[in-house]
Design an enzyme around this catalytic site. Structure first.
Site, mmCIF file in Angstrom:
data_model
loop_
_atom_site.group_PDB
_atom_site.id
_atom_site.type_symbol
_atom_site.label_atom_id
_atom_site.label_comp_id
_atom_site.label_asym_id
_atom_site.label_seq_id
_atom_site.Cartn_x
_atom_site.Cartn_y
_atom_site.Cartn_z
ATOM 1 N N GLU A 387 6.021 3.250 0.965
ATOM 2 C CA GLU A 387 6.566 2.382 2.253
ATOM 3 C C GLU A 387 6.393 0.945 2.197
ATOM 4 O OE1 GLU A 387 4.394 3.904 5.847
ATOM 5 O OE2 GLU A 387 5.767 5.442 6.110
ATOM 6 N N GLU A 459 7.950 12.201 4.453
ATOM 7 C CA GLU A 459 6.778 12.231 5.386
ATOM 8 C C GLU A 459 7.560 12.439 6.965
ATOM 9 O OE1 GLU A 459 3.792 9.305 5.819
ATOM 10 O OE2 GLU A 459 4.103 9.143 3.604
HETATM 11 C C1 GAL Z 1 3.121 7.092 7.195
HETATM 12 C C2 GAL Z 1 2.174 6.641 5.680
HETATM 13 C C3 GAL Z 1 1.098 7.648 5.476
HETATM 14 C C4 GAL Z 1 0.327 7.726 6.851
HETATM 15 C C5 GAL Z 1 1.234 8.367 8.107
HETATM 16 C C6 GAL Z 1 0.456 8.518 9.309
HETATM 17 O O1 GAL Z 1 3.847 5.615 7.327
HETATM 18 O O2 GAL Z 1 3.012 6.383 4.829
HETATM 19 O O3 GAL Z 1 0.028 7.229 4.599
HETATM 20 O O4 GAL Z 1 -0.319 6.564 7.210
HETATM 21 O O5 GAL Z 1 2.351 7.273 8.138
HETATM 22 O O6 GAL Z 1 1.709 9.309 10.138
#
Ligand code: GAL
Length: 799
Positions: A387, A459
């Site tokens: 990210e 994710e």
């Molecule tokens: C994302 C991040 C993860 C975790 C997640 C929580 O943005 O890449 O490491 O923090 O959010 O939902």
């Protein structure tokens, strides 16, 4: 021949810092004795501050040196020290390493080679150095300090093999392979004698399939050989092969090197991911390597257990090792199980401005790829900091590095924004669009534009809906349904190669994240890897075994206004039958209207009254239907019914001379189940016309403790072994006492000890403890007790 001596037991450790500790003569006799993997400071389950995982510590140990004739090179190999290590041997500074997640080797100075023993001292600096990734800004995970992965001494002669990497291309048929074998040697340059490498491909039973002899000119290079008719490594049949190389000087063998490989073809396209030419939707979860109490310091058995949990229990086919390289044991198990892996360099959103930060990131990326490139399970290198913003100069280098070190695999890099510069092969995107109402996934065209590029969701869900194991049923159910909606959207869109949910298990994090207690409650399982409801959304997508999990215990008091509402069942059965006592309430089928694309949509029971009204005598079918509709409506919305319904029910009551108190009785009997008989619900999962699974739910009359170890035996090998015991409070029918947060006490007898505190609380009726070997053999008894119920125990053999 080279030899490896594990060095995991009996280190002296102090959590203080003094330059004198580097000296050979330093008196460490009052330091704690610890074994590796080791965390510098044990963490509480919750409210672990950053201070409790950082700091500086020292490890010291006297090691015997091998007296093998011909050994001219000794090195210490560290699989992972968080976060910076400086190493001294007999007081001589020998080297340093930065970065918590990759291995490194430190050569012993030639002056000590003749000695019988030396003192090794390691200064382990776990402070969050802003020049070392992932640090420099906020990070949503902890990096607990310590020598948390294994250590060994490597002894080799003057000529040895330093590295071997095998990749292959299919020839006319995928089973016929052209192998490229990259080797690197450690030897005097130029090598004086005739040097040869004997390469051998064999099956895992020890039979040779093909071998070839090559004269070697340089210290490093590529060799080629062909193999015909090999089997392919696949998610269903993860066929592995043994590959070895023997180095010889003037025909006399002097070193060998063995690896495991697999043959498979991977392709990410704008129309999805192909494994061995077959389209495969990637359905997965992200994994953090953190455990309760010990941070990431878990030996092999529990690393294996995570891969088994993901693939065997949750039925996913891919894992992303967010946001760093995991333990090699984890990857070994993924190879064996056929669990695909996406791995990436350490980091979190931030790119350090200082060139030293970027150099460190590049070096850690290199170390990761060099360590891991023989694992057939790895299908994609993540070459961007998770990210982070575009940085073409930096990511041009990380991408080139990956392609140079491994021409056989595609690259990706995880972003959380659209229209990013795509230097890699796959646009890997964290999609947190779904908030319960908005679409479950973004349209890839809105993220990448019209470019026909491979696209993968790396994710989703995570922080959009945290859920703790002890949370109320509606919360855990919504958590599960959000995962289901995203998976449904992923299956709906051919352009999406797959979706990898955030995340496998709850994890410890910095104060800027989590629920104020330093824990991100984003897992489909808790920190002990105990499933929450969302886990069953994944588990029920598999075909390997029947799965059925009811996302409710059907207690009215667990729901606002006593309204149980829809009961969801995660299952891969063809249908589910619901019985109330002996009456079939109804059958329900996978809910294809709400989840049209899921392989196995959950089953919904919107009506818990169903056929139960048949026991009312004297009512016509139409009247029963009206009563059912009215009672269900009253159950969810209260008694302020729509006017027309009121009128129709009024007429019905008049016809049957029912008084308001009779209506209340009907409500009590069919909605609240208030009568003098026991409430009992049974869900039967039906497949092929037969009941294959059954779950009985009834209010507990009493509860008892249960302890279930995840293995019957422990084995001390290169280091200690750890068993997880799941502890729960259950009813006489075996139902989890979900409302319980009971405090329990754990005692361990025999050659083992508890990891973490002996007193712990169950959460949502369940918890776990970890028990490790301490040397010695025999029976270990783990006893769990709490007030008001009998203690229980489990016996584990240490062999
Ligand atoms: C994302 C991040 C993860 C975790 C997640 C929580 O943005 O890449 O490491 O923090 O959010 O939902």
């Amino acid at each position: 021949m080279g030899t490896r001596y594990p060095l995991n037991f009996g280190w002296r450790f102090t959590c203080t810092d003094d330059p004198l500790y580097a000296q050979q003569a330093c008196d460490d006799s009052d330091w704690e004795v610890v074994d590796i993997p080791h965390v510098m400071r044990e963490l509480p389950m919750q409210y672990a501050s950053t201070d409790s995982v950082t700091g500086i510590g020292w490890y010291r140990r006297c090691i015997e040196l091998p007296s093998t004739v011909g050994t001219v090179h000794l090195a210490l190999r560290f699989e992972g020290v968080a976060t910076k290590a400086s190493v001294w041997v007999d007081g001589i500074p020998c080297g340093t390493h930065e970065g918590a997640f990759t291995p490194f080797e430190i050569d012993l100075p030639p002056v000590v080679l003749h000695k019988q023993e030396v003192v090794v001292a390691i200064r382990c600096d776990a402070q969050e150095d802003p020049l070392v990734p992932p640090f420099g800004h906020v990070v949503d995970y902890l990096v607990p300090g310590g020598m948390y992965r294994e250590v060994a001494l490597l002894a080799t002669g003057a000529y040895s093999i330093a590295d071997l990497f095998v990749h292959s291309e299919p020839m006319e048929r995928p089973e016929d392979r052209e192998l490229t074998v990259h080797y690197a040697l450690r030897c005097p340059e130029p090598p004086g004698e005739r040097i040869s490498l004997h390469l051998r491909l064999g099956d895992m039973q020890g039979n040779t399939i093909v071998s070839s002899l090559h004269d070697i000119a340089g210290m490093e290079g590529d060799l080629h050989m062909q193999a015909h008719g090999v089997g392919l490594w696949d998610v269903e049949h993860p066929l592995l092969y043994a590959f070895s190389a023997t180095l010889a000087r003037d025909g006399i063998p002097c070193d060998d090197y063995a690896i495991r490989i697999g043959f498979r073809d991977i392709r990410f396209t704008a129309k999805g991911f192909f494994l061995n030419g077959r389209l495969l939707k990637l359905r997965g979860l992200n994994r953090h390597q953190l455990y309760p109490y010990v941070g990431a310091a878990m030996p092999r058995r529990q690393q294996y257990a995570d891969a088994e949990f993901l693939q065997g229990e949750l039925g996913v086919n891919v894992v992303r090792t967010s946001h760093y390289p995991p333990s090699s044991h984890f990857l070994d198990k993924c190879d064996e199980l056929g669990l695909l892996v996406i791995t990436e360099l350490p980091g979190w959103q931030h790119i350090g401005a200082d060139p030293r930060w970027k150099e460190s990131a590049l070096r850690q990326l290199r170390e990761m790829i060099l360590r891991d490139r023989n694992h057939p399970s790895i299908i994609l290198w993540g070459v961007r900091i998770n990210e982070s913003a575009d940085d073409d100069a930096f990511y041009g280098k990380t991408n080139d590095t990956a392609c140079w070190l491994d021409p056989s695999r595609p690259t990706g890099g995880v972003r959380n924004f659209g229209s990013s510069h795509l230097l890699e092969d796959v646009y890997t995107y964290n999609d947190f669009l779904h908030d319960g109402k908005r679409p479950s996934l973004a349209d890839p065209v809105r993220v990448v534009g019209k470019r026909p590029v491979p696209y993968l969701v790396t994710e989703h869900t995570g922080h959009m809906f945290p859920a703790r194991p002890g949370d109320p049923e509606p919360v855990l159910t919504e958590h599960a349904l959000r995962h289901a909606r995203v998976l449904d959207a992923m299956y709906a869109d051919d352009r999406i190669s797959g979706a990898i949910g955030w995340c496998m298990s709850d994890y410890q994090t910095h104060s800027q994240f989590g629920g104020g207690d330093g824990v991100c409650w984003h897992g489909v399982a808790d920190m002990f890897r105990i499933p929450k409801y969302a886990a069953y959304v994944y588990a029920s997508q598999q075909e390997r075994r029947p799965v059925m999990h009811v996302l409710s215990q059907l207690h009215i008091g667990s729901h606002p206004a006593h309204a149980i509402g829809t009961v969801w069942v995660c299952t891969n059965c063809e249908s589910v039958q619901l019985y109330f006592r002996d009456t079939l309430v109804g059958s329900a089928f996978p809910d294809r209207s709400r989840f049209p694309h899921l392989l196995h949509p959950p089953v919904a029971f919107d009506d818990l009254i169903g056929n139960r009204l048949d026991e009312l005598e004297g009512f016509s079918k139409r009247e029963r239907d009206l009563l059912r509709e009215t009672l269900n409506r009253a159950a969810t919305d209260g008694f302020d019914l729509p006017l027309l319904m009121k009128v129709r029910v009024g007429l019905l009551m008049k016809r049957h001379a029912l008084r308001p108190s009779d209506a209340v009785k009907l409500f009590e009997r069919f909605v609240l189940a208030w009568d003098d008989r026991d409430v009992q619900w049974e869900f039967r999962g039906v497949a092929g016309g037969k009941t294959v699974l059954s779950t009985v739910l009834r209010p507990p009359r009493s509860v008892h403790l249960e302890i279930v170890p995840d293995q019957p035996a422990m084995h001390t090998g290169e280091t200690y072994d750890v068993v997880r015991c799941v502890i729960s409070l259950r009813s006489e029918a075996g139902t989890l006492a979900r409302m319980s947060h009971q405090a329990v006490h754990v005692d361990v007898e025999g050659p083992a000890k508890l990891i973490g505190p002996a007193d712990l609380n169950l959460s949502g009726g369940v918890g776990a403890c970890y028990v490790r070997t301490i040397g010695g053999k025999g029976q270990v008894r783990i006893v769990v007790s709490c007030p008001h119920t009998k203690p229980v125990s489990a016996t584990i053999l240490v062999d």
